[in-house]
Design a protein around this motif. Structure first.
Motif, PDB file in Angstrom:
ATOM      1  N   HIS A 208       0.826  -1.209   0.000  1.00 29.69           N
ATOM      2  CA  HIS A 208       0.000   0.000   0.000  1.00 29.69           C
ATOM      3  C   HIS A 208       0.861   1.260   0.000  1.00 29.69           C
ATOM      4  CE1 HIS A 208      -3.453  -2.568   0.767  1.00 29.69           C
ATOM      5  NE2 HIS A 208      -2.810  -3.090   1.791  1.00 29.69           N
ATOM      6  N   GLY A 209       2.061   1.140  -0.527  1.00 29.84           N
ATOM      7  CA  GLY A 209       3.012   2.243  -0.459  1.00 29.84           C
ATOM      8  C   GLY A 209       2.601   3.482  -1.215  1.00 29.84           C
ATOM      9  N   SER A 210       1.716   3.361  -2.192  1.00 27.29           N
ATOM     10  CA  SER A 210       1.338   4.524  -3.006  1.00 27.29           C
ATOM     11  C   SER A 210      -0.095   4.965  -2.771  1.00 27.29           C
ATOM     12  CB  SER A 210       1.537   4.186  -4.494  1.00 27.29           C
ATOM     13  OG  SER A 210       0.698   3.110  -4.874  1.00 27.29           O
ATOM     14  N   ASP A 211      -0.669   4.572  -1.634  1.00 27.50           N
ATOM     15  CA  ASP A 211      -2.092   4.847  -1.418  1.00 27.50           C
ATOM     16  C   ASP A 211      -2.394   6.262  -0.922  1.00 27.50           C
ATOM     17  OD1 ASP A 211      -2.549   2.311  -2.232  1.00 27.50           O
ATOM     18  OD2 ASP A 211      -3.660   1.659  -0.460  1.00 27.50           O
ATOM     19  N   TRP A 212      -1.384   7.007  -0.482  1.00 22.47           N
ATOM     20  CA  TRP A 212      -1.637   8.398  -0.075  1.00 22.47           C
ATOM     21  C   TRP A 212      -1.932   9.229  -1.327  1.00 22.47           C
ATOM     22  CZ3 TRP A 212       2.300  12.718   0.224  1.00 22.47           C
ATOM     23  CH2 TRP A 212       1.706  13.884   0.715  1.00 22.47           C
ATOM     24  N   ILE A 213      -2.993  10.032  -1.292  1.00 22.97           N
ATOM     25  CA  ILE A 213      -3.422  10.770  -2.488  1.00 22.97           C
ATOM     26  C   ILE A 213      -2.837  12.175  -2.533  1.00 22.97           C
ATOM     27  CG2 ILE A 213      -5.553   9.465  -2.706  1.00 22.97           C
ATOM     28  CD1 ILE A 213      -7.019  11.813  -1.391  1.00 22.97           C
ATOM     29  N   MET A 214      -1.821  12.457  -1.697  1.00 24.89           N
ATOM     30  CA  MET A 214      -1.091  13.722  -1.727  1.00 24.89           C
ATOM     31  C   MET A 214      -1.953  14.932  -1.383  1.00 24.89           C
ATOM     32  SD  MET A 214       1.639  13.349  -4.785  1.00 24.89           S
ATOM     33  CE  MET A 214       2.926  12.126  -4.611  1.00 24.89           C
ATOM     34  N   VAL A 215      -2.850  14.740  -0.463  1.00 30.85           N
ATOM     35  CA  VAL A 215      -3.690  15.835   0.028  1.00 30.85           C
ATOM     36  C   VAL A 215      -3.710  15.764   1.548  1.00 30.85           C
ATOM     37  CG1 VAL A 215      -6.005  16.806   0.156  1.00 30.85           C
ATOM     38  CG2 VAL A 215      -5.160  15.900  -2.014  1.00 30.85           C
ATOM     39  N   VAL A 216      -3.358  16.869   2.202  1.00 30.22           N
ATOM     40  CA  VAL A 216      -3.503  16.974   3.649  1.00 30.22           C
ATOM     41  C   VAL A 216      -4.289  18.240   3.933  1.00 30.22           C
ATOM     42  CG1 VAL A 216      -2.361  17.209   5.870  1.00 30.22           C
ATOM     43  CG2 VAL A 216      -1.333  15.774   4.102  1.00 30.22           C
ATOM     44  N   SER A 217      -5.476  18.062   4.477  1.00 34.16           N
ATOM     45  CA  SER A 217      -6.341  19.196   4.773  1.00 34.16           C
ATOM     46  C   SER A 217      -6.803  19.095   6.223  1.00 34.16           C
ATOM     47  CB  SER A 217      -7.551  19.209   3.829  1.00 34.16           C
ATOM     48  OG  SER A 217      -8.407  20.287   4.129  1.00 34.16           O
ATOM     49  N   SER A 218      -6.352  20.030   7.042  1.00 33.70           N
ATOM     50  CA  SER A 218      -6.717  20.019   8.454  1.00 33.70           C
ATOM     51  C   SER A 218      -6.533  21.407   9.025  1.00 33.70           C
ATOM     52  CB  SER A 218      -5.864  19.009   9.227  1.00 33.70           C
ATOM     53  OG  SER A 218      -6.050  19.149  10.621  1.00 33.70           O
ATOM     54  N   GLN A 219      -7.492  21.844   9.811  1.00 39.39           N
ATOM     55  CA  GLN A 219      -7.409  23.145  10.459  1.00 39.39           C
ATOM     56  C   GLN A 219      -6.632  23.098  11.759  1.00 39.39           C
ATOM     57  OE1 GLN A 219      -8.787  26.055   9.047  1.00 39.39           O
ATOM     58  NE2 GLN A 219      -9.006  24.653   7.313  1.00 39.39           N
ATOM     59  N   SER A 220      -6.339  21.899  12.272  1.00 38.42           N
ATOM     60  CA  SER A 220      -5.754  21.789  13.615  1.00 38.42           C
ATOM     61  C   SER A 220      -4.305  21.319  13.629  1.00 38.42           C
ATOM     62  CB  SER A 220      -6.593  20.825  14.462  1.00 38.42           C
ATOM     63  OG  SER A 220      -6.615  19.530  13.878  1.00 38.42           O
ATOM     64  N   ILE A 221      -3.833  20.677  12.567  1.00 37.30           N
ATOM     65  CA  ILE A 221      -2.494  20.082  12.579  1.00 37.30           C
ATOM     66  C   ILE A 221      -1.417  21.145  12.779  1.00 37.30           C
ATOM     67  CG2 ILE A 221      -0.762  18.906  11.166  1.00 37.30           C
ATOM     68  CD1 ILE A 221      -2.942  17.259   9.949  1.00 37.30           C
ATOM     69  N   LYS A 222      -0.497  20.868  13.735  1.00 34.67           N
ATOM     70  CA  LYS A 222       0.603  21.790  14.026  1.00 34.67           C
ATOM     71  C   LYS A 222       1.955  21.243  13.586  1.00 34.67           C
ATOM     72  CE  LYS A 222      -1.757  23.856  17.989  1.00 34.67           C
ATOM     73  NZ  LYS A 222      -1.700  24.103  19.461  1.00 34.67           N
ATOM     74  N   ARG A 223       2.089  19.914  13.536  1.00 36.53           N
ATOM     75  CA  ARG A 223       3.338  19.284  13.103  1.00 36.53           C
ATOM     76  C   ARG A 223       3.015  18.238  12.040  1.00 36.53           C
ATOM     77  NH1 ARG A 223       7.838  20.096  16.280  1.00 36.53           N
ATOM     78  NH2 ARG A 223       8.775  18.191  15.462  1.00 36.53           N
ATOM     79  N   LEU A 224       3.710  18.337  10.899  1.00 38.70           N
ATOM     80  CA  LEU A 224       3.449  17.430   9.787  1.00 38.70           C
ATOM     81  C   LEU A 224       4.768  16.874   9.265  1.00 38.70           C
ATOM     82  CD1 LEU A 224       1.612  16.155   7.616  1.00 38.70           C
ATOM     83  CD2 LEU A 224       1.808  18.298   6.319  1.00 38.70           C
ATOM     84  N   THR A 225       4.894  15.552   9.261  1.00 39.28           N
ATOM     85  CA  THR A 225       6.082  14.878   8.749  1.00 39.28           C
ATOM     86  C   THR A 225       5.664  13.929   7.640  1.00 39.28           C
ATOM     87  OG1 THR A 225       7.194  14.983  10.902  1.00 39.28           O
ATOM     88  CG2 THR A 225       8.034  13.383   9.317  1.00 39.28           C
TER      89      THR A 225
END
Length: 463
Positions: A208-225
């Motif tokens: 499932h290595g390619s299952d991330w759709i390259m979208v991160v949408s969040s109003q609360s996230i402070k740290r993203l790796t």
């Protein structure tokens, strides 16, 4: 007269006298292999078992059996079942399950359901084999940390109405090469964590290595790796990346360059970039004066512009190459005070002159290794180019850098010349830190290197 065997019970008595809370912590640290092979617990220990706050199960003993732990597969599953049954009224906070063997699907489902129902605070799941999690019961009001790794993935078609909440208290979410039955499942999971502060994504390996759709949408996230090690073939369907994260304070992004980025980094303070080209270009065609660049490798202009308010920026050697060849304009980093980058003999410093010029309040410059690819585009940041042509006003003269830190310094003639160039051009230097790379603790070589550095002239009287 027959001899009598004297048993020293002092150690046993010391352990027995420990408080229940301490005994509970000891049990939390007992390896699964030992615990699974122990069939009887004293009444005192059984009582203390209720005070265990961490459960960490790993079935790797079944992959490497030996005379001590040569147990049937069912023993591991029975042990987990029995432990959870004994701890029905316990204070367990953390549950970790690592499955490297064939899963007993029904039992694993029951364990996950039990953990979520009992109000555990942390759940960490990893498996070498696929295991589909029923999204209908995958919810908890108490969970604050969740990890899904490799084989564990969310079922498609579960009851996920728009606006549904999976984990209203979740603060940290880690997804490692995990899958989703459909693209919307990832969005549903993120949106179902309204107070999420930390998100870790790693993709590029596993089924499932390619299952991330390259979208991160969040109003609360402070740290993203994000770490994505895709091959080019895997990403043919994905050419754009969306970061809609207005509360983000820290970004660590590693991956291949995409054709387009849409970002909202309005609160970002620190960024680490390890961006890579799909192919290393034979030569760079970018001309800053004419504002012309080759966009055949992607375009990071919008991504880099979104970082313009950061105070701290870390760049890998590949990122230097990307910023030079795939960014039509370097923004003004008006708040940047700390810049660090790594060097590599295969990557040049072409982008550094403009990067330093566009960082008017830069105070700390950290360089990991001075060895880099020398080209005629390095500009006056590099001492090597000064041998080839005369330069006008050096961009280093205007730098506000007060602290220069170099690591991995080997003391070669080229490195010494580069250090001399910095010390002769950086007028406001106050502190220079050099990490000397030693081989076999050769003290004589160390003295040669350090003596050479100390003899270099310095333009700053405060240095």
């Amino acid at each position: 007269m027959a001899s009598r065997k004297v048993v020293n019970t002092s150690v046993r008595d010391l352990i027995s006298s420990l408080p229940d809370e301490v005994l509970g912590n000891i049990l939390s640290l007992v390896p699964t292999k030992l615990a699974a092979s122990t069939s009887v617990l004293s009444k005192r220990w059984k009582h203390s078992l209720s005070l265990v706050n961490i459960l960490d199960f790993d079935d790797s003993m079944l992959l490497y059996p030996n005379k001590v732990t040569d147990l049937p597969r069912s023993c591991f599953f029975d042990f987990v079942d029995n432990t959870l049954a004994l701890l029905v009224n316990s204070q367990v906070k953390k549950f970790t399950l690592k499955c490297r063997y064939n899963l007993d699907t029904s039992r694993v489902d029951r364990w996950i359901h039990t953990v979520l129902e009992r109000g555990f605070l942390e759940l960490h799941l990893t498996s070498d084999e696929d295991h589909c999690i029923d999204s209908e019961f995958f919810t908890s009001n108490t969970l604050v940390k969740l990890t899904l790794s490799h084989g564990f993935y969310l079922e498609e078609g579960g009851c996920l109405p728009n606006g549904s909440v999976f984990f209203p208290a979740l603060k940290t979410l880690t997804l490692i090469a995990t899958g989703y039955g459909a693209d919307y499942m990832f969005d549903s999971l993120i949106s179902g964590c309204p107070v999420l502060e930390e998100l870790f994504l790693r993709y590029g390996d596993g089924p499932h290595g390619s299952d991330w759709i390259m979208v991160v949408s969040s109003q609360s996230i402070k740290r993203l790796t994000i770490s994505s090690g895709y091959s080019k073939e895997k990403l043919d369907d994905y050419t754009s990346v969306l970061f809609e994260t207005p509360s983000l304070l820290f970004l660590d992004y590693s991956g291949y360059v995409q054709e387009h980025y849409t970002v909202d980094f309005s609160s970002l303070l620190e960024a680490r970039l390890d961006l890579r080209l799909w192919e290393s270009p034979i030569e760079f065609n970018f001309d800053y004066e004419n504002d012309v660049y080759d966009d055949g490798f992607g375009d990071v202009t919008i991504l880099v512009a979104g970082l313009s308010n950061v105070k701290t920026l870390h760049l890998s050697p590949h990122s230097l190459e990307v910023l030079y060849s795939c960014c039509s304009s370097i923004p003004l980093f008006s708040n940047l005070t700390d810049l660090s980058f790594e060097s590599d003999e295969k990557q040049g410093w072409q982008v550094l002159p403009l990067l330093l010029k566009n960082s008017p309040i830069l105070e700390t410059l950290v360089i990991k290794g001075l060895a880099h690819k020398v080209t005629d585009k390095c500009g006056d940041v590099c001492a090597c180019i000064l041998q080839k042509k005369e330069v006008g006003e050096c961009c280093l003269w205007r730098c506000q850098v007060k602290v220069l830190e170099i690591t991995g310094y080997g003391g070669s003639s080229k490195e010494l010349k580069q250090m001399g160039h910095f010390l002769e051009k950086l007028k406001r230097l106050e502190i220079v830190k050099v990490g000397v790379q030693q081989e076999n603790n050769n003290h004589g070589e160390y003295l040669r290197v350090t003596n050479g550095l100390m003899k270099l002239p310095r333009i700053s009287s405060k240095c």
